[in-house]
Design an enzyme around this catalytic site. Structure first.
Site, PDB file in Angstrom:
ATOM      1  N   ASP A   1       0.860  -1.184   0.000  1.00  0.00           N
ATOM      2  CA  ASP A   1       0.000   0.000   0.000  1.00  0.00           C
ATOM      3  C   ASP A   1       0.899   1.238   0.000  1.00  0.00           C
ATOM      4  O   ASP A   1       1.921   1.237   0.690  1.00  0.00           O
ATOM      5  CB  ASP A   1      -0.892   0.009   1.258  1.00  0.00           C
ATOM      6  CG  ASP A   1      -2.136   0.874   1.092  1.00  0.00           C
ATOM      7  OD1 ASP A   1      -1.996   2.044   0.669  1.00  0.00           O
ATOM      8  OD2 ASP A   1      -3.234   0.393   1.397  1.00  0.00           O
TER       9      ASP A   1
ATOM     10  N   GLY B   1      -3.947   6.700   0.820  1.00  0.00           N
ATOM     11  CA  GLY B   1      -5.397   6.646   0.603  1.00  0.00           C
ATOM     12  C   GLY B   1      -5.739   6.587  -0.871  1.00  0.00           C
ATOM     13  O   GLY B   1      -5.011   7.148  -1.695  1.00  0.00           O
TER      14      GLY B   1
ATOM     15  N   HIS C   1      -9.810   1.373  -6.691  1.00  0.00           N
ATOM     16  CA  HIS C   1     -10.916   0.804  -7.456  1.00  0.00           C
ATOM     17  C   HIS C   1     -11.189   1.559  -8.759  1.00  0.00           C
ATOM     18  O   HIS C   1     -12.286   1.497  -9.296  1.00  0.00           O
ATOM     19  CB  HIS C   1     -12.180   0.745  -6.602  1.00  0.00           C
ATOM     20  CG  HIS C   1     -12.130  -0.332  -5.549  1.00  0.00           C
ATOM     21  ND1 HIS C   1     -11.012  -1.098  -5.317  1.00  0.00           N
ATOM     22  CD2 HIS C   1     -13.059  -0.776  -4.667  1.00  0.00           C
ATOM     23  CE1 HIS C   1     -11.264  -1.962  -4.339  1.00  0.00           C
ATOM     24  NE2 HIS C   1     -12.504  -1.768  -3.922  1.00  0.00           N
TER      25      HIS C   1
ATOM     26  N   ASP D   1     -14.958  -6.406  -3.244  1.00  0.00           N
ATOM     27  CA  ASP D   1     -15.899  -5.376  -3.715  1.00  0.00           C
ATOM     28  C   ASP D   1     -16.457  -5.686  -5.098  1.00  0.00           C
ATOM     29  O   ASP D   1     -16.498  -4.815  -5.977  1.00  0.00           O
ATOM     30  CB  ASP D   1     -15.252  -3.988  -3.687  1.00  0.00           C
ATOM     31  CG  ASP D   1     -14.826  -3.586  -2.287  1.00  0.00           C
ATOM     32  OD1 ASP D   1     -15.633  -3.746  -1.356  1.00  0.00           O
ATOM     33  OD2 ASP D   1     -13.678  -3.145  -2.112  1.00  0.00           O
TER      34      ASP D   1
HETATM   35 MG    MG Z   1     -12.331  -3.426  -0.348  1.00  0.00          MG
END
Ligand code: MG
Length: 205
Positions: free
Chosen positions: A66, A70, A139, A165
């Protein structure tokens, strides 16, 4: 499994239901009998905890990537902005300190290796075959596709590809994860194993 970590799970920010978390744990435990795994999108470590607990059972390693700044929808003014995650000194999101707290509280520092970078940068020199790949990063279509293209070649035969998701109905959520899920199926390289709420689980042929 859930019971032992329940307090930490409750205290950790994230977007993972108990059922999906249990699914992550179950497949992590299975996969880790054969080698290390990798997560894209650590955030504050909720999913990392579920996966890491499974890998720890078999004394294996989970890498988690990561950039910790954010994703698009978590920036100031956006739908998923959380002021707790904003570092005023640098005017940026910083989720790394939350991940570290989660790993420390869950005693997973011997199992989980955080990598602070964008996934495609890490992929440039990655040479370690993976038994499990969990894609839950940005995403946007471009990012999801980049994660898929960069990392699925690292999966071993019968390795698990997990995608979070997944919303087949566009009115329920963004379509990028569903897009790469379909891309995986259409490639002929993967078979469906299970769908737990929005967590899709595929296996590499
Ligand atoms: Mg997720």
């Amino acid at each position: 499994m859930i019971k032992k970590y329940q307090t930490i799970i409750n205290e950790t920010k994230g977007f993972m239901s108990p059922e999906e978390g249990q699914g992550l744990y179950d497949f992590a435990q299975k996969a880790s009998q054969r080698g290390p795994g990798l997560e894209i999108g650590s955030y504050c470590g909720k999913s990392t905890l579920f996966l890491g607990a499974g890998f720890q059972k078999n004394n294996e390693i989970l890498f988690t990537i990561d950039h910790h700044r954010g994703s698009e929808e978590q920036q100031p003014g956006e739908e998923y902005f959380d002021p707790d995650l904003f570092d005023d000194r640098i005017n940026k999101i910083d989720t790394l300190r939350f991940l570290r707290t989660t790993l420390e509280n869950a005693s997973l520092e011997d199992t989980v290796i955080p990598i602070v970078s964008r996934s495609e940068v890490v992929a440039k020199s990655w040479r370690t075959p993976l038994t499990l790949l969990f894609i839950d990063g940005s995403h946007t279509f471009d990012s999801a596709e980049t994660d898929y293209l960069c990392w699925t070649p690292q999966l071993i035969e019968n390795g698990y590809l997990l995608i979070h998701d997944i919303f087949p109905d566009p009115s329920q959520g963004g379509q990028a994860p569903f897009h790469i899920y379909q891309k995986a199926l259409n490639s002929g390289l993967f078979q469906e194993v299970a769908m737990i709420q929005t967590l899709g689980i595929l296996k590499r042929r």
